[in-house]
Motif scaffolding. Structure first.
Motif, mmCIF file in Angstrom:
data_model
loop_
_atom_site.group_PDB
_atom_site.id
_atom_site.type_symbol
_atom_site.label_atom_id
_atom_site.label_comp_id
_atom_site.label_asym_id
_atom_site.label_seq_id
_atom_site.Cartn_x
_atom_site.Cartn_y
_atom_site.Cartn_z
ATOM 1 N N GLY B 423 0.790 -1.229 0.000
ATOM 2 C CA GLY B 423 0.000 0.000 0.000
ATOM 3 C C GLY B 423 0.820 1.276 0.000
ATOM 4 O O GLY B 423 0.290 2.355 -0.240
ATOM 5 N N GLU B 424 2.124 1.168 0.266
ATOM 6 C CA GLU B 424 2.942 2.386 0.270
ATOM 7 C C GLU B 424 3.130 2.912 -1.146
ATOM 8 O O GLU B 424 3.256 2.151 -2.093
ATOM 9 C CB GLU B 424 4.315 2.114 0.898
ATOM 10 C CG GLU B 424 4.294 2.190 2.410
ATOM 11 C CD GLU B 424 5.684 2.096 3.011
ATOM 12 O OE1 GLU B 424 5.855 2.593 4.124
ATOM 13 O OE2 GLU B 424 6.593 1.497 2.389
ATOM 14 N N ARG B 425 3.201 4.228 -1.225
ATOM 15 C CA ARG B 425 3.280 4.904 -2.515
ATOM 16 C C ARG B 425 4.627 5.605 -2.619
ATOM 17 O O ARG B 425 5.057 6.264 -1.680
ATOM 18 C CB ARG B 425 2.141 5.931 -2.573
ATOM 19 C CG ARG B 425 1.914 6.591 -3.899
ATOM 20 C CD ARG B 425 0.763 7.582 -3.803
ATOM 21 N NE ARG B 425 -0.537 6.983 -3.498
ATOM 22 C CZ ARG B 425 -1.246 6.241 -4.345
ATOM 23 N NH1 ARG B 425 -0.790 6.008 -5.558
ATOM 24 N NH2 ARG B 425 -2.409 5.744 -3.994
ATOM 25 N N CYS B 426 5.285 5.444 -3.766
ATOM 26 C CA CYS B 426 6.634 5.970 -3.916
ATOM 27 C C CYS B 426 6.779 6.804 -5.189
ATOM 28 O O CYS B 426 6.322 6.396 -6.254
ATOM 29 C CB CYS B 426 7.621 4.796 -3.976
ATOM 30 S SG CYS B 426 9.350 5.291 -4.060
ATOM 31 N N ALA B 427 7.415 7.962 -5.043
ATOM 32 C CA ALA B 427 7.876 8.709 -6.216
ATOM 33 C C ALA B 427 9.285 8.209 -6.494
ATOM 34 O O ALA B 427 10.170 8.387 -5.654
ATOM 35 C CB ALA B 427 7.891 10.203 -5.921
ATOM 36 N N ALA B 428 9.480 7.558 -7.642
ATOM 37 C CA ALA B 428 10.738 6.873 -7.906
ATOM 38 C C ALA B 428 11.332 7.329 -9.230
ATOM 39 O O ALA B 428 10.615 7.512 -10.216
ATOM 40 C CB ALA B 428 10.510 5.359 -7.939
ATOM 41 N N THR B 429 12.655 7.470 -9.240
ATOM 42 C CA THR B 429 13.317 7.853 -10.496
ATOM 43 C C THR B 429 13.734 6.609 -11.282
ATOM 44 O O THR B 429 14.494 6.717 -12.230
ATOM 45 C CB THR B 429 14.573 8.707 -10.226
ATOM 46 O OG1 THR B 429 15.528 7.894 -9.524
ATOM 47 C CG2 THR B 429 14.237 9.937 -9.412
ATOM 48 N N SER B 430 13.222 5.454 -10.897
ATOM 49 C CA SER B 430 13.599 4.203 -11.554
ATOM 50 C C SER B 430 12.803 4.012 -12.841
ATOM 51 O O SER B 430 12.279 4.973 -13.406
ATOM 52 C CB SER B 430 13.450 3.056 -10.569
ATOM 53 O OG SER B 430 12.191 3.109 -9.936
ATOM 54 N N ASN B 431 12.680 2.778 -13.287
ATOM 55 C CA ASN B 431 12.204 2.523 -14.651
ATOM 56 C C ASN B 431 10.965 1.655 -14.750
ATOM 57 O O ASN B 431 10.394 1.515 -15.813
ATOM 58 C CB ASN B 431 13.351 1.882 -15.440
ATOM 59 C CG ASN B 431 14.084 0.858 -14.583
ATOM 60 O OD1 ASN B 431 13.457 -0.069 -14.082
ATOM 61 N ND2 ASN B 431 15.385 1.044 -14.388
#
Lengths: 216, 467
Positions: B423-431
């Motif tokens: 359920g956690e939400r992440c802003a990620a610079t991944s792909n």
């Protein structure tokens, strides 16, 4: 690799597009240094209700009753029916290893991701591309008839339904040959060792920096 | 003779033999090896009584499993440790150069290859990792392979390959402020789809691509695979050659001059033809945020989450509905109302020095918002980390409330301890924003480094230009 000629088996339908290799085999199971034993963790996050980790006794874990492979009618399936762009994402060969270990020998879909397609053919799994309409028809027939089976014949490159309807598919000659005979590709390539050495000698003259170790 | 594309030139230069069925035996100049996809390949070699064809063509590093916190005490997880130890043993046994975990040159395989000059223009580069497409930014033919092919390349220095079709993605015009290489490639994937490049080798061209730094080009080529293409590439120009100069594995002296003369031929001829051309106006690209569970599910930051009811195609409609349910989003909600719990700046897509500079420029003088439970920066390599520390970027991040970590793949795929909880939400610079990619039940939004930094400060997705 085991030779693959003809598969007559139960069809399990996985009705979603863009199934990625992270879904086929989640990352925590990639820590294994073996090629086998991935079957219990195929589609792990969809198949079980709890979080899976390597080394667990997977037979004791709670199953997700809504996931297709947990439905008794698809028990023993060896043919996976899927939607477009199956196997996208990571290049992990653990994905076909898991499918094979579970018992799948054929995956039918309207399209596959390139690396996954290639990895399948090196592990005794035949990826079959059929037109979207045909795949849709097979989904409908699978849903309508418990125990639905297909016969997939590699020598004649056909998929045949229980009613006798046949669909042809394409596969390139090299992959077909390797799958039919369960060949060791490395052994075949090494038969051309002289040509590889000749290439290296020529290339070393044209582009010597590629064969000279600098710095580090 | 008709002109050739860059891909044709790279292909032709590496054909050892043409097979009757149209495939070719292709020579491999460089193989990068990491701990996850190589153990079974080395085991296969041993079982068949074979040895690597050419050990000096390989370069190894552990990146997927390594901890990003203090690791002087080694790896706590015994399963991860065994995999990294196995790589160390295999490299020692066969004499393959490896950057061990505590070597300052260690890092993500796709960051260290170019950083060391070990991947070069004109090379064929392979690795058992789909993001090998990254190295195409140098004008190389670079693609990801499975473990059987890792073993094949180790044993024979070749691979059996079928030639792909050729696609040109041409981006022209001036990028609006705040729009980066990451936004370009997310926009491209949104346009052509995650299977749009399947069966193609993509060349990225046009003046916008040429105006990018080599690192920016790597970000673009890195995500070629997210558009379905095994390889992406950019023609060699002055920026490429300047990038290569002086790197540890780069040619030196007379060999440098010879190499540069060859590298300058690595571009598509004016009269060459592509099988497909996609043209994009840079002015149309806005900062991107992914909202779904496939990298094609992107929207501009000032846009909205789509409504599945408005999608005509049934498979696609169900895909959108399923993605919104997984992501915990409402149809039609503004992207700017989405609030991440965690921020991840790192991965082979965006962990190079210019990525960290771009994020630090946004963060400087601000604090991470209260609603963010963890904001972390994971440099792509030990050398990137050193450089960032020399520039004081680590202090900018730490003072703002970020954690400053050791290099590795980290929360891009969560094979180590860095992961999202359900359920956690992440802003990620991944792909990849696939279901469960960053941890089972985790929700990933793909963004640029500047946009991830802006989300950390604002506590929600916001146009980096508004800060």
């Amino acid at each position: 690799m085991e030779p693959l000629k003809q598969i007559d088996g139960i069809v399990a339908p996985l009705d979603r597009a863009n199934v990625d290799t992270d879904a086929i085999i989640p990352k925590q199971f990639l820590k294994s240094i073996k090629r086998t034993g991935f079957g219990p963790n195929l589609f792990d996050e969809w198949r079980y209700l709890d979080h899976g980790e390597p080394g667990q006794d997977h037979s004791q874990r709670p199953l997700n009753p809504d996931f297709v492979l947990n439905q008794p009618r698809y028990e023993g399936a060896s043919i996976l029916l899927a939607r477009r762009n199956f196997g996208c994402g990571s290049s992990r060969e653990h994905a076909p290893w898991a499918l094979f270990d579970y018992g799948f020998r054929v995956v039918i879909a309207p399209s596959f991701a390139d690396i996954f397609f290639n990895n399948c053919t090196k592990n005794g799994i035949l990826p079959v591309v059929l037109p979207e309409e045909t795949v849709q028809k097979l989904f409908e027939e699978t849903a309508a008839e418990p125990g639905y089976r297909l016969t997939v014949d590699l020598p004649s490159q056909t998929v045949t339904t229980p009613s006798g309807e046949g669909f042809g598919f394409d596969i390139d000659a090299f992959r077909r040959h390797a799958l039919l005979n369960g060949l060791d590709e490395i052994g075949l390539t090494l038969e051309h060792a002289d040509e590889i050495r000749a290439y290296e000698a020529r290339r070393a003259r044209e582009a010597p920096w590629l064969f000279t170790r600098s710095g580090a | 003779m008709a002109g050739r594309t860059l891909y044709d030139k790279l292909w032709d230069a590496h054909v050892v033999r043409e097979n009757e069925d149209g495939t070719a035996l292709l020579y491999i100049d460089r193989q990068l090896v990491h701990e996850v996809t190589s153990p079974q390949a080395f085991e296969g070699l041993r079982m068949a009584g074979r040895r690597p064809w050419r050990t000096d063509a390989n370069l190894a590093v552990a990146d997927h499993n390594v901890p990003t916190t203090d690791r002087r005490g080694g790896i706590a997880d015994p399963v991860s440790r065994l995999q990294v130890d196995t790589l160390d043993e295999n490299c020692a046994a066969y004499g393959i150069t490896e950057f061990a975990m505590n070597d300052p040159r260690q890092g993500i395989v796709h960051v260290i290859g170019p950083e060391q000059g070990a991947t070069q223009p004109g090379m064929t580069v392979v690795c058992g990792d789909s993001h090998t497409s990254t190295h195409g930014a140098l004008g190389a033919l670079a693609f990801g392979i499975g473990t059987s092919e890792v073993e094949h390349a180790l044993a024979t220095q070749t691979l059996i390959q079928a030639k792909s079709r050729r696609m040109l993605v041409e981006v022209n015009g001036t990028l609006p402020p705040g729009v980066t290489a990451k936004d370009i490639v997310l926009h491209v994937i949104g346009r052509i789809g995650t299977a749009g490049g399947t069966g193609y080798a993509i060349e990225f061209g046009g003046d916008t691509i040429r105006s990018l730094s080599v690192e920016g080009r790597m970000t673009v080529c890195n995500m070629s695979i997210e558009a379905g293409a095994r390889c992406g590439m950019v023609a060699v120009d002055d920026a490429t050659i300047e990038y290569m100069r002086g790197r540890p594995f780069a040619p030196q002296g007379d060999l440098w001059d010879q190499a540069v003369a060859y590298w300058r031929t690595l571009h598509t001829d004016p009269d060459a033809e592509f099988d497909r051309v996609v043209t994009i106006d840079a002015a149309d690209i806005r900062p991107q945020v992914s909202w779904g569970t496939s990298p094609e599910m992107v929207a501009p930051v000032d846009g909205r989450v789509p409504d599945p009811a408005e999608e005509a195609d049934e498979t696609r409609r169900e895909g959108i509905a399923r993605a919104l349910a997984y992501m915990g989003l409402e149809a039609g909600m503004p992207i700017g109302d989405i609030r991440p719990d965690k921020i991840f700046i790192g991965s082979c897509t965006n962990s190079r020095i210019e990525d960290l500079r771009a994020a630090a420029d946004v963060v400087r003088g601000h604090r991470v918002a209260d609603g963010i439970t963890l904001a972390m920066v994971v440099p792509g390599s030990g050398l990137v980390k050193q450089q960032a520390e020399a520039e004081g970027l680590d202090r900018v991040f730490v003072e703002a409330g970020f954690e400053w970590r050791e290099p590795g793949c980290s929360m891009c795929l969560a094979m180590n301890a860095d992961r999202l909880e359900p359920g956690e939400r992440c802003a990620a610079t991944s792909n990849r924003n696939f279901e469960g990619r960053q941890g089972q039940g985790g929700r990933t939004h793909l963004v640029s480094p500047a946009m991830a930094a802006a989300a950390a400060i604002a506590g929600r997705f916001t146009d980096v230009r508004s800060l």
